[in-house]
Design an enzyme around this catalytic site. Structure first.
Site, short mmCIF file in Angstrom:
data_model
loop_
_atom_site.label_atom_id
_atom_site.label_comp_id
_atom_site.label_asym_id
_atom_site.label_seq_id
_atom_site.Cartn_x
_atom_site.Cartn_y
_atom_site.Cartn_z
CD GLU A 219 35.82 -45.28 63.59
OE1 GLU A 219 36.82 -45.89 64.02
OE2 GLU A 219 35.86 -44.06 63.26
N GLY B 214 40.05 -48.00 63.31
CA GLY B 214 40.85 -48.73 64.28
C GLY B 214 42.33 -48.59 64.03
CB ALA C 28 37.88 -52.65 63.07
CD GLU D 52 39.41 -46.07 67.36
OE1 GLU D 52 38.54 -45.58 68.08
OE2 GLU D 52 39.24 -47.11 66.69
#
Length: 259
Positions: free
Chosen positions: A133, A110, A66, A113
């Site tokens: 993360e 992300g 992200a 994911e």
């Protein structure tokens, strides 16, 4: 439609391809990109000519995570009030036709994911997967602690989430995260061949198969078996079932009409 953070194209009039396109940021995923990705996938899903979709990035990065630069100053009220992630990342879960992730290079946070939200992953031999993360003082928030254990088991998921380490493509395939690994220069050829194979089958059957496999992760075995059985029975009401079985009996290629 024209997009700022993705590009789209159609191959062989059947396969919709979405390419993440923030090269300077290694395809870091921001809200605008996820809005565009959702819109593009929904448009392909609604197109009766499209039988399968591919999501990919660059050779260097599928998506490195992200957009941390954008997130760094946010507080609880910002992310909770804006329904961050839920608002637009989850759009891919509503896509009914098969979606393949073609992963090359970094597929982290992300990005990993997002790849796991696709129906399966074909990885280049230079792919690197991870959920780092923990190094930022947070945990995965787009399904990393939920989909990763379902893909690779508790021990491997705990290892990746708690240490933040990366695993290479071969380890990802052994663990069950990637369905197959191919040479980086053959990645799109391999993924497109898989997508075209899916497109050759009836869309009702491929959508039902996707729905049934996904059900396995959302219900107990008895309920899942009954769900599968009812979809199996229902497909006997389709023209494609008649065509497919007649083609098999008469040793010819089936011509599915998606009805």
């Amino acid at each position: 439609m024209s997009y700022e953070f993705i590009t789209t194209r159609i191959e062989a009039d059947k396969v919709g391809i979405v390419t993440l396109n923030r090269p300077k940021q290694l395809n870091a995923l921001n809200g605008e990109l996820m809005d565009e990705l959702g819109a593009a996938l929904k448009a392909f899903d609604a197109d009766p000519k499209i039988g399968c979709m591919i999501v990919t990035g660059s050779e260097k990065a599928f998506a490195a995570g992200a957009d941390i630069g954008a997130m760094a100053s946010w507080g609880f009220s910002d992310v909770y009030g804006a329904d961050y992630i839920t608002r637009n990342w989850e759009t891919i879960r509503s896509i009914r036709k098969p979606v393949i992730a073609a992963v090359s290079g970094f597929c982290l946070g992300g990005g990993c994911e997002l790849a796991m939200m696709c129906d399966f992953i074909i990885a280049a031999d230079n792919a690197r997967f991870g959920q780092p993360e923990i190094k930022l003082g947070i945990i995965p928030g787009a399904g990393g602690t939920q989909r990763l254990p379902r893909a690779v088991g508790k021990a491997k998921a705990m290892d990746l989430v708690l240490t933040g380490r990366m695993m290479n493509a071969d380890e990802a395939e052994r663990a069950g995260l990637a369905s197959r690994v191919v040479a980086v220069d053959k990645l799109m050829d391999e993924v497109l061949a898989a997508a075209l194979m899916i497109c050759d089958y009836g869309q009702l059957a491929t959508m039902a198969a996707k729905e049934s496999v996904n059900r396995a992760f959302e219900s107990g075995l008895s309920d899942g078996i009954m769900f599968e059985r009812r979809l199996f029975h229902a497909l006997f009401a389709t023209q494609d079932q008649k065509e497919g079985m007649d083609a098999f009996v008469n040793k010819r290629k089936a011509n599915f009409v998606n009805a």
